[in-house]
Design an enzyme around this catalytic site. Sequence first.
Site, mmCIF file in Angstrom:
data_model
loop_
_atom_site.group_PDB
_atom_site.id
_atom_site.type_symbol
_atom_site.label_atom_id
_atom_site.label_comp_id
_atom_site.label_asym_id
_atom_site.label_seq_id
_atom_site.Cartn_x
_atom_site.Cartn_y
_atom_site.Cartn_z
ATOM 1 N N TYR A 54 -48.761 -9.575 -8.318
ATOM 2 C CA TYR A 54 -47.399 -8.923 -8.559
ATOM 3 C C TYR A 54 -46.236 -9.262 -7.360
ATOM 4 C CZ TYR A 54 -44.410 -5.321 -10.287
ATOM 5 O OH TYR A 54 -43.391 -4.536 -10.985
ATOM 6 N N GLY A 55 -46.283 -10.521 -7.292
ATOM 7 C CA GLY A 55 -45.131 -11.296 -6.577
ATOM 8 C C GLY A 55 -44.011 -11.583 -7.077
ATOM 9 N N SER A 56 -43.281 -12.764 -6.746
ATOM 10 C CA SER A 56 -42.113 -13.231 -7.541
ATOM 11 C C SER A 56 -42.349 -13.240 -8.806
ATOM 12 C CB SER A 56 -41.733 -14.444 -6.699
ATOM 13 O OG SER A 56 -40.397 -15.088 -7.636
ATOM 14 N N HIS A 111 -49.072 -22.459 -13.601
ATOM 15 C CA HIS A 111 -48.786 -24.125 -12.670
ATOM 16 C C HIS A 111 -50.299 -24.448 -13.072
ATOM 17 C CE1 HIS A 111 -48.228 -27.358 -10.106
ATOM 18 N NE2 HIS A 111 -48.711 -26.903 -8.945
ATOM 19 N N GLN A 159 -56.525 -18.777 -5.971
ATOM 20 C CA GLN A 159 -56.796 -18.604 -7.190
ATOM 21 C C GLN A 159 -58.410 -19.081 -7.581
ATOM 22 O OE1 GLN A 159 -54.621 -20.574 -10.270
ATOM 23 N NE2 GLN A 159 -52.636 -19.865 -9.334
ATOM 24 N N GLU A 171 -22.174 -29.434 8.001
ATOM 25 C CA GLU A 171 -22.307 -30.921 7.233
ATOM 26 C C GLU A 171 -23.344 -31.370 6.509
ATOM 27 O OE1 GLU A 171 -19.058 -32.091 6.547
ATOM 28 O OE2 GLU A 171 -18.267 -30.732 7.830
#
Length: 331
Positions: free
Chosen positions: A25-27, A108, A86, A227
């Site tokens: 339940y992350g991003s 992914h 995973q 810059e």
Amino acid sequence: MARMYYDADANLDLLADKTVAIIGYGSQGHAHALNLKDSGINVVVGLYPGSKSRQKAEDAGLKVMNVADAASAADWIMILLPDEVQKAVYQEDIEPNLREGKVLSFAHGFNIHFGQIVPPETVDVIMVAPKGPGHLVRRTYEQGEGVPCLFAVYQDASGQARDRAMAYAKGIGGTRAGILETSFREETETDLFGEQVVLCGGLSALIKSGFETLVAAGYQPELAYFECLHEVKLIVDLIVEGGLAKMRDSISNTAEYGDLTRGPRIVTDETRAEMKQILREIQSGQFAREFVLENQSGKPGFTAMRRQEAEHPIEEVGKDLRAMFSWLKDK
């Protein structure tokens, strides 16, 4: 020319009587879970005991279970965990609960493509990968829009895997913006290449080198920061909005001439040769093996590199300058 698919091309009914388990339940996890829920899909969230995300998910009206129970209860499992964890979670909690006919999903292709996860032949294996961070996936959905997605089929046990992947993409709002078909190999290899050569590795190295060059020449670090780092967003926003052409149309003639005459001196034949070498390392699995072994050994090199990067002078200069940016204080 690649074909894009939209709402009319996908059938959300394929998810109508299914329970989808979002593992993590992350991003991305919170966006997938909430978007599917709002699309009328039955969603459960799988989290490890003691997860700090549990309260957030429950407050959002989602049913939270441990990972094994969520995988057992679901017809459809979407793994939205960091790549490096995973495999262990899959082997311990998901694989024992993968019955024939279920759908195993990823955002992914890393673990499937590089053989870290080997699913049984009796389940569909698909990928739906939004091309944007989770907060954007959620926000655009709530606005009636969406984020473009990639989708792919690795294994079609049911004969419906492609249609199922498209249905899932519709459920999270992807088909509102358009979804593009790919393969696990193509998504994984191009994603890693983009991260390493352009978006993260290449850009970070370019920013730091530019900053270091100006500071070494006696210019104020604060000006070097503006810059070489701060103004990157201004340019990238133009590129995202309308490509390199819009960016060049929006900058001064001086800047454009410098771009066209000096830019090629930065990305040389030697640079392009190194890009090809990095791509070969990805394609051969060398990078994947290196990353897996680094994590298995406790991430000593990774941790040291993170510490070293955090101590770079550009970080301290940036921290002080950003404290003065009033438009950042409310974020």
